[in-house]
Structure formats: C-alpha cells, structure tokens
Design a protein around this motif. Structure first.
Motif, PDB file in Angstrom:
ATOM      1  N   ARG A 161       0.833  -1.202   0.000  1.00  0.00           N
ATOM      2  CA  ARG A 161       0.000   0.000   0.000  1.00  0.00           C
ATOM      3  C   ARG A 161       0.865   1.247   0.000  1.00  0.00           C
ATOM      4  O   ARG A 161       1.682   1.439   0.890  1.00  0.00           O
ATOM      5  N   SER A 162       0.698   2.082  -0.989  1.00  0.00           N
ATOM      6  CA  SER A 162       1.296   3.415  -1.056  1.00  0.00           C
ATOM      7  C   SER A 162       1.139   3.910  -2.482  1.00  0.00           C
ATOM      8  O   SER A 162       0.933   3.121  -3.418  1.00  0.00           O
ATOM      9  N   LYS A 163       1.257   5.214  -2.657  1.00  0.00           N
ATOM     10  CA  LYS A 163       1.172   5.777  -3.997  1.00  0.00           C
ATOM     11  C   LYS A 163       2.298   5.253  -4.883  1.00  0.00           C
ATOM     12  O   LYS A 163       2.121   5.043  -6.079  1.00  0.00           O
ATOM     13  N   TYR A 185       8.872   3.686  -3.083  1.00  0.00           N
ATOM     14  CA  TYR A 185       7.703   3.137  -2.412  1.00  0.00           C
ATOM     15  C   TYR A 185       7.508   3.658  -0.983  1.00  0.00           C
ATOM     16  O   TYR A 185       6.586   3.247  -0.294  1.00  0.00           O
ATOM     17  N   LEU A 226       7.459   6.521   2.430  1.00  0.00           N
ATOM     18  CA  LEU A 226       6.488   7.492   2.926  1.00  0.00           C
ATOM     19  C   LEU A 226       6.473   8.753   2.076  1.00  0.00           C
ATOM     20  O   LEU A 226       5.471   9.462   2.038  1.00  0.00           O
ATOM     21  N   GLU A 232       7.520   8.998  -1.530  1.00  0.00           N
ATOM     22  CA  GLU A 232       8.034   8.397  -2.759  1.00  0.00           C
ATOM     23  C   GLU A 232       8.469   9.439  -3.786  1.00  0.00           C
ATOM     24  O   GLU A 232       9.410   9.231  -4.547  1.00  0.00           O
ATOM     25  N   ARG A 283       4.206  12.041   8.815  1.00  0.00           N
ATOM     26  CA  ARG A 283       4.591  11.156   7.710  1.00  0.00           C
ATOM     27  C   ARG A 283       5.571  11.865   6.782  1.00  0.00           C
ATOM     28  O   ARG A 283       6.586  11.303   6.376  1.00  0.00           O
ATOM     29  N   ASP A 310       3.991   2.671   8.303  1.00  0.00           N
ATOM     30  CA  ASP A 310       3.753   2.618   6.863  1.00  0.00           C
ATOM     31  C   ASP A 310       2.835   3.761   6.469  1.00  0.00           C
ATOM     32  O   ASP A 310       2.452   4.589   7.288  1.00  0.00           O
ATOM     33  N   TRP A 311       2.489   3.778   5.176  1.00  0.00           N
ATOM     34  CA  TRP A 311       1.646   4.853   4.665  1.00  0.00           C
ATOM     35  C   TRP A 311       0.224   4.701   5.186  1.00  0.00           C
ATOM     36  O   TRP A 311      -0.338   3.605   5.209  1.00  0.00           O
ATOM     37  N   ARG A 335      -3.596   6.829   4.870  1.00  0.00           N
ATOM     38  CA  ARG A 335      -4.311   7.899   4.188  1.00  0.00           C
ATOM     39  C   ARG A 335      -4.662   9.011   5.171  1.00  0.00           C
ATOM     40  O   ARG A 335      -5.119   8.765   6.285  1.00  0.00           O
TER      41      ARG A 335
END
Length: 422
Positions: free
Chosen positions: A112-114, A227, A229, A231, A272, A397-398, A400
């Motif tokens: 999961r992440s942009k 990938y 926090l 990217e 973040r 982790d990331w 939202r």
C-alpha cells in the motif's frame, strides 16, 4: 576572556553553521523575485499525456478532481484521465468512472502506497503496449484541482528537451482558516520560490508527487522505484543522481485541499512527511558525499539541500539565531570596540536581510496576497509545533490522511474557475 566574549564566540559559531542555509535562502529569494514566471507555449501542442490520479477511498472528492483534469485546455485526442482505485473499500472507482475517467482497480493490501500504485500502472501499460503510445504521465492527487493550462505548460517544457517536470503545487482553499493561509504561504516558499529561484540557476527541482510529469522516455532510462512514505522526494533524488534534470513550471499549478484545522489528522500527515524526508536525507547524505560522479558545485548544493530543515523549522531556528545575535551584541556592551562585535553585527545584518527577503519573496514572485502578511505571526508557534512532530514515533507505513469533505471546496472550485476565465 570574559563570559560575554565566550558567549559571542559561541554565537558566531552558530552563525557559521547557519551560513550555508542562509546563502541558499538568499540566492533562491533574489533569483525568484527577479525572474519572469511566464512559460512560452507553442501554438500547436503535440505531447500525448495520460493524467494519472492515484486514489484510496476518495469518494468525497474524486469526481471533482476528475472533472478538473478533463477540463484541460488541450486537444481531447492528446490526453486521457485514469484513476487508480488503489485498495479502495468505497465507491471511488464507480464515481471516477461516472465522472468520465478510465479506472484501473488495484487490490494488493500488502503493498500500500502511492509509489506501489504508480509502479503497478506503469507495469500494466508496458504489458499492454500502451506505454509506447504515451509520451508522458502526469500524476495528480485525488484531492486536487488542476489549472486548465497545466498540460499546455508541460507540453512546452517537454518540447524543450526535458523529461521530468514539476508544476507549482499549492493550496486550493487558502482562505478556509488561519492554518490554510499559513500552508499557502509555506507552500509558496517550498514549492514555489525555492525550486523556481534555484532552477533559474541550474539547480534541479524536486518532484512533489502532486503535479509531477514523467516522460515515458525518461522512465525507460530511470525506472520508477520509489515506495516509501515520501516516494516523490525519493524518486527526485534517484533522477538527480542519475545525472538528469527536473524542470520547474512556475506558471501552472495543482491546488490541493488542505485540512482547515490541526489535530490528529494534521499531525499524522505532517509526521509522515517529516519522517519520510528525514529518512531519505539521512540515507542519501553519505551517498552523495562519496559520489565522485557529481561535480563539486552540484555536490555541495545537494549536501546543503539534504541538511536543510523544513521551511517553518528553519525560519523558526533562524529567528532564534537572530535573537542570540542581538543578545550577544548587548552582552558585549560596545560591539564596535572589537572584531567580535563587528562579526556579530555583520552576521545579524545578513540573517535579518536573508529572512526578510525570503519572507517577502512569495508576495513578489508568486502573487500571494499581501493581506497574508498577518499570518506570519503564527510562524513561531507553527514552527515549534513542527519541532515536536519530529520527537514522535515514526509511522510504520503509509496511512491515508483524513479528509474534510466540505473544507473549502466551494472556494477551491471558484478559484480554479476564476483562473480558467482569465
């Protein structure tokens, strides 16, 4: 030596440590304030774009973002809009499709992440052969409005030979609260004055994630591998260290809706960003220091950039340093009686002039309304708050950022519509 003399020497040492950062701010501010932001646009656009909107549970605003992207003043046959519905648990995909976007659904909960979402899209485009039919990807966040001339300005930059570009990333709802006004001011410094000012002197712009343009030609040379926090910041340095240049587009913008209030959501978002950048900077500093392929000037600028604190922290620290300079001058009694006093007078003048010019540069270079001067009163408190963010546990982790569905939405849409009418 007296205690006043020892104190003066200590403060002079602090000024020497701050000198590279002062020089960076001064050069960026003067360069930005003396330049013209106008991009010369060719009469006939030719670049084939795919606007990509990574979205995770963005049902509140995804349709508006898609509409903004589809309203580009650009030939319809030369661009498309695609939403990556990334591990969504809501109606993001359906709403994006209803708004006219192509939708790519991705369900990979363990990645999961942009950054992973962008990599997934590129892989799908390459597998289908569509990657070769596109000239560039434009990445826009799902809470963002794009100015209608965005693609025309990117087209102009790419046709100058650039393969990487970043537009002005700013705030869509600036007048929603004191916090959004302060964020607008801060964004104008970090995402406007610094990349524009330094870019005029040949220093590459960073990629901000929101409003970045990546050509397929460039991605073949420097594949997307980011990938974390932050990217976008990580990939900026990958491109930079590959010897490539990111161009800045100062007169086209993407405008993201900011949280009106502080609280946990704002703190989590800021934490973040801060933690991610700190990790990248820490890792890269030693690598850049040892990189013999970079020229000496380029390496020195890069090292200063990697050690530069976030803007509001830096301004707060420089304000404290100015206070120490004044205290040391007072402690000396007659500062003109010896070299220590004259050094402190020069240091104090330099810091005041640099911070003053840098503080005023958004109003001159990027047209921030002069009525926002009042919001500078919040800078010390905001800077101290940001200092406390760095003491908290790093996010694993990331995650939202929570949205405020109605936050400044009407004002944001009116602002973009006003730009389209100009």
């Amino acid at each position: 030596m007296s205690l006043a003399g020892l104190f003066a020497i200590l403060v002079i040492g602090l000024n020497l440590l701050a000198l590279p950062f002062l020089a960076l701010l001064l050069v960026a501010a003067v360069s930005a304030m003396t330049g013209s932001r106008r991009t010369a646009v060719p009469p006939e656009p030719e670049t084939r774009f795919l606007i990509v909107i990574p979205a995770h549970d963005e049902r509140e605003g995804i349709a508006r973002t898609v509409e903004s992207c589809r309203a580009q003043e650009y030939p319809a046959g030369l661009f498309g809009v695609l939403v990556i519905a990334d591990n969504c648990t809501d109606e993001t995909a359906a709403l994006a499709e209803a708004a006219g976007a192509e939708v790519l659904v991705r369900n990979t909960p363990d990645r999961r992440s942009k950054g992973y979402a962008i990599e997934y899209l590129i892989e799908r485009l390459q597998e289908s052969g569509r990657f070769d039919a596109i000239d560039a990807l434009v990445i826009i966040d799902a809470d963002t409005f794009a100015t209608p001339d965005l693609l025309r300005k990117f087209d102009a930059k790419l046709r100058e030979g650039n393969d990487w570009a970043q537009c002005y990333d700013t705030v869509a709802n600036p007048d929603a609260s004191w916090r959004t006004r302060l964020m607008t001011y801060a964004f104008s410094l970090v995402n406007g004055v610094v990349p524009y000012g330094l870019g005029r002197l040949g220093v590459p712009s960073p990629l901000n994630g929101n409003g970045m343009c990546l050509t397929t030609r460039g991605l073949r040379r420097v594949p997307w591998r980011a990938y974390g926090l932050v990217e976008d910041y990580e990939f900026s340095w990958t491109v930079h260290r590959a010897g490539e240049h990111v161009a800045f587009v100062p007169d086209a913008a993407v405008k993201a809706t900011m949280l009106e209030k502080g609280g946990r959501a704002a703190a989590a978002q800021r934490q973040r960003w801060e933690a991610g950048r700190k990790d990248v900077k820490r890792r890269l500093f030693g690598e850049v220091l040892r990189d013999r392929e970079m020229g000496l000037r380029e390496r020195l600028v890069a090292l200063v950039q990697l050690k530069t604190p976030p803007t509001m922290k830096l301004l707060t620290l420089l304000g404290l340093l100015t206070g120490l300079n004044v205290a040391a001058l007072v402690a000396l009694g007659d500062p003109t009686a010896g070299p220590l006093g004259w050094i402190l007078i020069g240091a104090c003048a330099l810091s005041v002039a640099t911070v003053g010019l840098y503080a005023l540069s958004p109003f001159v270079a990027f047209g921030v309304p002069w009525r926002y001067l009042g919001v500078l009163a919040y800078v010390p408190a905001y800077g101290l708050w940001k200092l406390t963010i760095g003491t908290r546990r790093k996010p694993a982790d990331w995650v939202r950022t929570a949205r405020e569905p109605a936050a400044g939405d009407g004002a944001a849409r009116r602002a973009v519509a006003a730009e389209a009418a100009e």
